[in-house]
Design a protein around this motif. Sequence first.
Motif: not given
Length: 470
Positions: A141, A143, A196-197, A199-200, A203-204, A281-282, A287
């Motif tokens: 979760m 980064r 959101s959490q 998929y974040t 993504h990381h 998602v940031d 990235d």
Amino acid sequence: MKSKFPKDFLWGGAVAANQCEGAYNEDGKGLSVQDVLPRGIRGQRTDVPTEDNLKLKAIDFYHRYKEDIALFAEMGFKVFRTSIAWSRIFPNGDDEEPNEKGLAFYDDLFDECLKHGIQPLVTLSHYEMPLALGKKYNGWMDRRTISFFERFAKTVFERYQNKVKYWLTFNEINAILKAPFMCGAIMTDKEKLTESQLYTAMHHQLVASASVTKLCHEIIPDAMIGCMILGVTVYPLTPSPDDVIKTMLRDRETYQFAHIHARGEYPSYLLRYFEKNNIGVDITDEDKEILKNTVDFISFSYYSSICESANESAKMTGGNLSKGFINPYLKSTDWGWQIDPKGLRYTLTKLYDLYSLPLFIVENGLGAEDVLTTGENGEKTVNDDYRIAYLNDHLVEVEKAIDDGIPVMGYTSWGCIDIVSASTAEMKKRYGYIYVDRDNDGKGNLERYKKKSFYWYKNVIETNGESLKR
Ligand code: BG6
């Protein structure tokens, strides 16, 4: 029939550190998420390691690997897939300096493989993240976990650069959406996580995977590094177009991960999904640059196929991370996983048609209950004809894919020696060519015995697949 397997085909077997090594607190190892998961994916996690957790000792590979590798060599293995337990190298995950004893263990292990002419194929992270990363950062979760993983990868790439030429980043990277604690050290209950959490975290992990792919290329230019996907193969339950569309959408849940690793960017449908569902998602410009570091090959696990249906009342399979509807044309294992050798050819073909990258089957096998008996020569063995049939039929389909022109680098059957299962954390569900004397209560003297399939696989490798029954 003449074998179609290429001469340099990498025959072998696969395990993961947490399922075989044991020695969970020896030589400076920190706790991993598996040390508090005594019942596998479905069970509750515990606060501290508990005695009923079979993985704490597992099959004691940590102390017996020499004997085991000698047996793999006797079968003729060209490659052995295992993972490096991250918490042996960085006990807390975020330590500044690595644990030398942990590094030395893998030095010896890889040397032992090479001594026997076996190439190590190493998974950097196989469901065994340092627990401390969960407690302090909520795992993927956060980064910052990307940089801890980069430090770990850099350390092992530099240390083993002359010993390991085949690497995988994350085992079954698509599983994070299904089992966030086991796959991502995310302590928040799954039910409480927002999309959101989730998929974040995904993504990381994807950025970390691409970033260490770049590192590997820089540090070990003659190595190959791949991604690893849980190969969920899905068929429409009926020809109804609704079932077909459902299947297509379900497929994307798997293929989006291969897409990002192979094409170096998010597929448009996933970005659209984020947009439509207000999923934040940031994804920074940096990235996006990192993601362009694509893999050299795609590896995947394949055990069974499932069906998808728009009719929710159809019957479900007993599978774990990949639940689906029952295919009436297929038989199931005792654990409810449907047996579908042709699905393996289908998966190889589909992956190659989509991404045109070499493929590596790094998990496949039959989890079954074995009975130890005394063979004709007086030695203990298991007459596992059912396992031989399963493996034979899958390999025949691999050969057909190769004959169709698909570059398959190799095949490492899962649990080449009996280990603790991942989803249910038991010894009873065995995959190996080598029986290990340990039961679900932890009883047994850990002696190793060659099963019938041991000799069968030896012959398959010796003849480069010629001996398969077609
Ligand atoms: C894969 C995992 O999902 O399936 C392995 O990568 C696991 O770790 C294998 O062992 C088989 O699953 P199980 O639950 O039968 O051990």
